[in-house]
Design an enzyme around this catalytic site. Structure first.
Site, PDB file in Angstrom:
ATOM      1  CB  ALA A 165      21.298 -54.936  -3.594  1.00 59.03           C
ATOM      2  CE1 TYR A 207      14.855 -34.441 -20.330  1.00 56.63           C
ATOM      3  CE2 TYR A 207      17.201 -34.279 -19.649  1.00 56.63           C
ATOM      4  CZ  TYR A 207      16.100 -33.875 -20.346  1.00 56.63           C
ATOM      5  OH  TYR A 207      16.215 -32.828 -21.316  1.00 56.63           O
ATOM      6  CD  GLN A 229       6.953  14.305  -8.956  1.00 58.88           C
ATOM      7  OE1 GLN A 229       7.360  13.339  -8.498  1.00 58.88           O
ATOM      8  NE2 GLN A 229       7.119  15.698  -8.319  1.00 58.88           N
ATOM      9  CB  THR A 272       7.153  16.036  -0.895  1.00 56.08           C
ATOM     10  OG1 THR A 272       7.553  17.232  -0.437  1.00 56.08           O
ATOM     11  CG2 THR A 272       8.172  14.856  -0.712  1.00 56.08           C
ATOM     12  CE1 TYR A 276      14.527 -36.221  -8.855  1.00 52.44           C
ATOM     13  CE2 TYR A 276      14.760 -37.848 -10.599  1.00 52.44           C
ATOM     14  CZ  TYR A 276      14.576 -36.551 -10.094  1.00 52.44           C
ATOM     15  OH  TYR A 276      13.644 -35.853 -10.800  1.00 52.44           O
ATOM     16  CG  ASN A 303      12.115 -49.869   2.644  1.00 50.90           C
ATOM     17  OD1 ASN A 303      12.028 -49.018   3.712  1.00 50.90           O
ATOM     18  ND2 ASN A 303      13.056 -50.137   2.006  1.00 50.90           N
ATOM     19  N   GLY A 341      10.464   9.240  -6.433  1.00 56.05           N
ATOM     20  CA  GLY A 341      11.677   9.400  -6.109  1.00 56.05           C
ATOM     21  C   GLY A 341      12.616   8.386  -6.759  1.00 56.05           C
ATOM     22  NE  ARG A 382      20.040   9.529  -0.190  1.00 59.19           N
ATOM     23  CZ  ARG A 382      19.349   9.954   0.896  1.00 59.19           C
ATOM     24  NH1 ARG A 382      20.020  10.027   1.822  1.00 59.19           N
ATOM     25  NH2 ARG A 382      18.143  10.263   0.638  1.00 59.19           N
ATOM     26  NE  ARG A 431      13.892 -29.954  -8.603  1.00 54.95           N
ATOM     27  CZ  ARG A 431      14.148 -30.840  -9.751  1.00 54.95           C
ATOM     28  NH1 ARG A 431      14.865 -31.990  -9.710  1.00 54.95           N
ATOM     29  NH2 ARG A 431      13.938 -30.386 -10.956  1.00 54.95           N
TER      30      ARG A 431
HETATM   31  C1  UD1 Z   1      10.595  14.524   3.368  1.00 57.50           C
HETATM   32  C2  UD1 Z   1      10.109  15.730   4.094  1.00 57.50           C
HETATM   33  C3  UD1 Z   1      10.892  15.612   5.456  1.00 57.50           C
HETATM   34  C4  UD1 Z   1      10.699  14.339   6.158  1.00 57.50           C
HETATM   35  C5  UD1 Z   1      10.983  13.179   5.512  1.00 57.50           C
HETATM   36  C6  UD1 Z   1      10.705  11.984   6.154  1.00 57.50           C
HETATM   37  C7  UD1 Z   1       9.629  17.211   2.506  1.00 57.50           C
HETATM   38  C8  UD1 Z   1      10.264  18.476   1.622  1.00 57.50           C
HETATM   39  N1  UD1 Z   1      10.509  16.790   3.600  1.00 57.50           N
HETATM   40  O1  UD1 Z   1      11.997  14.612   3.188  1.00 57.50           O
HETATM   41  O2  UD1 Z   1      10.180  16.739   6.238  1.00 57.50           O
HETATM   42  O3  UD1 Z   1      11.123  14.637   7.460  1.00 57.50           O
HETATM   43  O4  UD1 Z   1      10.523  13.131   4.065  1.00 57.50           O
HETATM   44  O5  UD1 Z   1      11.320  10.955   5.285  1.00 57.50           O
HETATM   45  O6  UD1 Z   1       8.596  16.421   2.047  1.00 57.50           O
HETATM   46  N2  UD1 Z   1       9.025  12.040  -4.043  1.00 57.50           N
HETATM   47  C9  UD1 Z   1       8.245  12.200  -5.191  1.00 57.50           C
HETATM   48  N3  UD1 Z   1       8.373  13.227  -6.061  1.00 57.50           N
HETATM   49  C10 UD1 Z   1       9.481  13.974  -5.718  1.00 57.50           C
HETATM   50  C11 UD1 Z   1      10.264  14.093  -4.445  1.00 57.50           C
HETATM   51  C12 UD1 Z   1       9.905  13.130  -3.779  1.00 57.50           C
HETATM   52  O7  UD1 Z   1       7.505  11.431  -5.475  1.00 57.50           O
HETATM   53  O8  UD1 Z   1       9.698  15.032  -6.469  1.00 57.50           O
HETATM   54  C13 UD1 Z   1       8.590  11.118  -3.065  1.00 57.50           C
HETATM   55  C14 UD1 Z   1       9.939  10.073  -2.613  1.00 57.50           C
HETATM   56  O9  UD1 Z   1      10.030   9.058  -3.725  1.00 57.50           O
HETATM   57  C15 UD1 Z   1       9.786   9.794  -1.566  1.00 57.50           C
HETATM   58  C16 UD1 Z   1       8.910  10.846  -0.758  1.00 57.50           C
HETATM   59  O10 UD1 Z   1       8.334  11.431  -1.923  1.00 57.50           O
HETATM   60  O11 UD1 Z   1       8.811   8.347  -1.318  1.00 57.50           O
HETATM   61  C17 UD1 Z   1       9.734  11.722   0.284  1.00 57.50           C
HETATM   62  O12 UD1 Z   1      10.954  11.995  -0.691  1.00 57.50           O
HETATM   63  P1  UD1 Z   1      12.147  12.626  -0.138  1.00 57.50           P
HETATM   64  O13 UD1 Z   1      12.873  13.093  -1.186  1.00 57.50           O
HETATM   65  O14 UD1 Z   1      12.763  11.306   0.260  1.00 57.50           O
HETATM   66  O15 UD1 Z   1      12.175  13.555   1.101  1.00 57.50           O
HETATM   67  P2  UD1 Z   1      12.993  13.823   2.252  1.00 57.50           P
HETATM   68  O16 UD1 Z   1      14.334  14.542   1.893  1.00 57.50           O
HETATM   69  O17 UD1 Z   1      13.352  12.458   2.721  1.00 57.50           O
END
Ligand code: UD1
Ligand code: MG
Length: 448
Positions: free
Chosen positions: A421, A385, A72, A78, A364, A375, A11, A15, A331
């Protein structure tokens, strides 16, 4: 029974508003994805398959051989993400444990429960749920009259009635592998244009199969990171988990909220950690020490009964009974032997201070070897240096370096030598000799 973990990490993490891929943001000093891998290790010795996409090269570089990577290319949800692991795992594993890389607090124990529950389930999958008042955008878990799981409804498409459901989908599952590969191909395309892994529940239920669920008791484990606000929540959760583990092993942590201990740090029993202390990296601290307040210690080895007050230490070694601070700085390569005393405003780098050396104030010491019981007077500086190269200083045992001495390296001072000194020492000093002045000249020999 062969179990393999699939970690979703493709993902984008939009955000987070970051150049760094989301799963590489650190929690207690290690990337989130590292925490996910640690949990996966608990359930199986098989190397996990990690689905990467956004920032794939950097994730690969960070994780190295700890995972098998599949890419991917298009983020189609997911379900589609898990499908990318099929060619690697089909026919090679009995169970598939799916988790997300952005849930750093999910523990190996919880994943084990999922696996054990699925082993006892004659249906094809077991999912992880949590009951919570704040739904935080998670999918809702719909149960039938018999209490069995019927479906997961994503928030975006949930009815008002479904939205009121307090049981949520955490996003970790254990699947029967053969069933999973077949089911993934049958997931319908959602209105959002994605293939939801959560739709596997509906597929199982429609076929009359049982979906099991494990319900998390510790809400902290379900913290998923989508924003930097969640990141700080995850950090606080992990911090508290690590601190408690040390407390249960006999470490006093006066104020856990202001004590920051990295995941690899080891601390002996009866050591007291005072507030606002940061212990980082590969740091190991012995028993009966007093650390802090206000200390930052990174990659250090510290013996027993050491006292470190308001000081900053990096890549240094302390034997037993060393006391230092306030405001001391060690260090890389600083080695303080047993019983060394180092007071305020001293800095030591790449140097050995042998047993019983005292260095009370403003000094130092760099590239030096200081003999036992010597001491170091206030304001002493090794001028190591010359603008191009570092030069060594070797000081014998029982030497007395007078206040404000400049030791211009390369330089050697014999045992029991003394400097007056303010001396600027440019030439080697023989044992039992007192030197004074600028440049320092010999004025007396103590030898009987
Ligand atoms: C998902 C679940 C939701 C759950 C929530 C918990 C689904 C559809 N929904 O939603 O029910 O409550 O997680 O956090 O699964 N990812 C990929 N490839 C993709 C999409 C996502 O690798 O194409 C990975 C993201 O990097 C992340 C994970 O899958 O690590 C979850 O994806 P995210 O988009 O955060 O799903 P949520 O909308 O949070
Ligand atoms: Mg999410």
């Amino acid at each position: 029974m062969k179990i393999t973990s699939v970690i979703l990490a493709a993902g984008q993490g939009t955000r987070m508003k970051s150049d760094l891929p989301k799963v590489l943001h650190p929690v207690c000093g290690k990337p989130m994805v590292w925490h996910a891998l640690q949990a996966a290790k608990v359930i199986s010795d098989e190397i996990p398959v990690m689905v990467i996409g956004h920032g794939a090269d950097r994730v690969r570089e960070e994780i190295g051989s700890a995972a098998r990577f599949v890419v991917q290319a298009e983020r189609l949800g997911t379900g589609h993400a898990v499908q990318q692991a099929e060619s690697t795992l089909k026919g090679d594993t009995d169970l598939v444990l799916v988790s997300a890389a952005d849930m750093p607090l999910l523990s190996g124990e919880t994943l084990s429960k999922l696996v054990e529950t699925q082993k006892a389930n004659n249906g094809p999958m077991t999912m992880l749920t949590i009951v919570a008042d704040d739904p935080r955008g998670f999918g809702r878990v719909v149960r039938g009259e018999d209490g069995g799981v019927r479906a997961i409804v994503e928030e975006a498409v949930a009815s008002e009635e479904e939205k009121a459901i307090k049981e949520l989908n955490v996003g970790a599952y254990c699947f029967d592998a053969n069933w999973l590969w077949d089911a993934l191909a049958r997931i319908p395309l959602s209105a959002k244009g994605e293939y939801y892994l959560t739709d596997t529940v509906g597929l199982a239920v429609d076929a009359g199969m049982h979906v099991s669920a494990v319900t998390l008791e510790d809400e902290i484990e379900a913290i998923g990171v989508n924003t930097r606000i969640h990141l700080s929540e995850a950090e606080a959760g992990m911090r508290s988990r690590l601190n408690r583990a040390h407390q249960l092993k006999g470490v006093t942590i006066v104020d856990p909220a202001s004590t920051y201990i990295g995941v690899d740090v080891e601390i002996g029993s009866d050591t007291v950690i005072q507030p606002n202390t940061h212990l980082r990296g590969e740091t190991k601290i012995g028993a009966g020490c007093e650390i802090g307040p206000n200390s930052i210690i990174t990659d250090c080895q510290i013996g027993d009964r050491c006292i470190i007050l308001s000081s900053v230490l990096e890549k240094a070694t302390l034997e037993d009974d060393v006391d230092m601070g306030p405001f001391a700085r060690l260090r890389k390569g600083a080695y303080l032997s047993k019983g060394v005393h180092m007071g305020n405003f001293g800095e030591v780098k790449d140097s050995v201070l042998h047993e019983g050396v005292k260095m009370g104030h403003f000094s130092y010491i760099g590239n030096a070897d200081i003999g036992a019981n010597t001491n170091i007077g206030a304001g002493t500086i090794t001028c190591n240096y010359d603008g191009e190269k570092k030069h060594p200083t070797k000081i014998g045992e029982d030497v007395f370096i007078g206040s404000d001495t400049m030791l211009v390296a390369p330089l050697e001072l014999g045992d029991r030598a003394r400097t007056g000194a303010g001396s600027v020492v440019t030439k080697n000093v023989k044992e039992d000799t007192l030197v004074v002045g600028m440049p320092a000249r010999a004025i007396r020999n103590f030898k009987r």
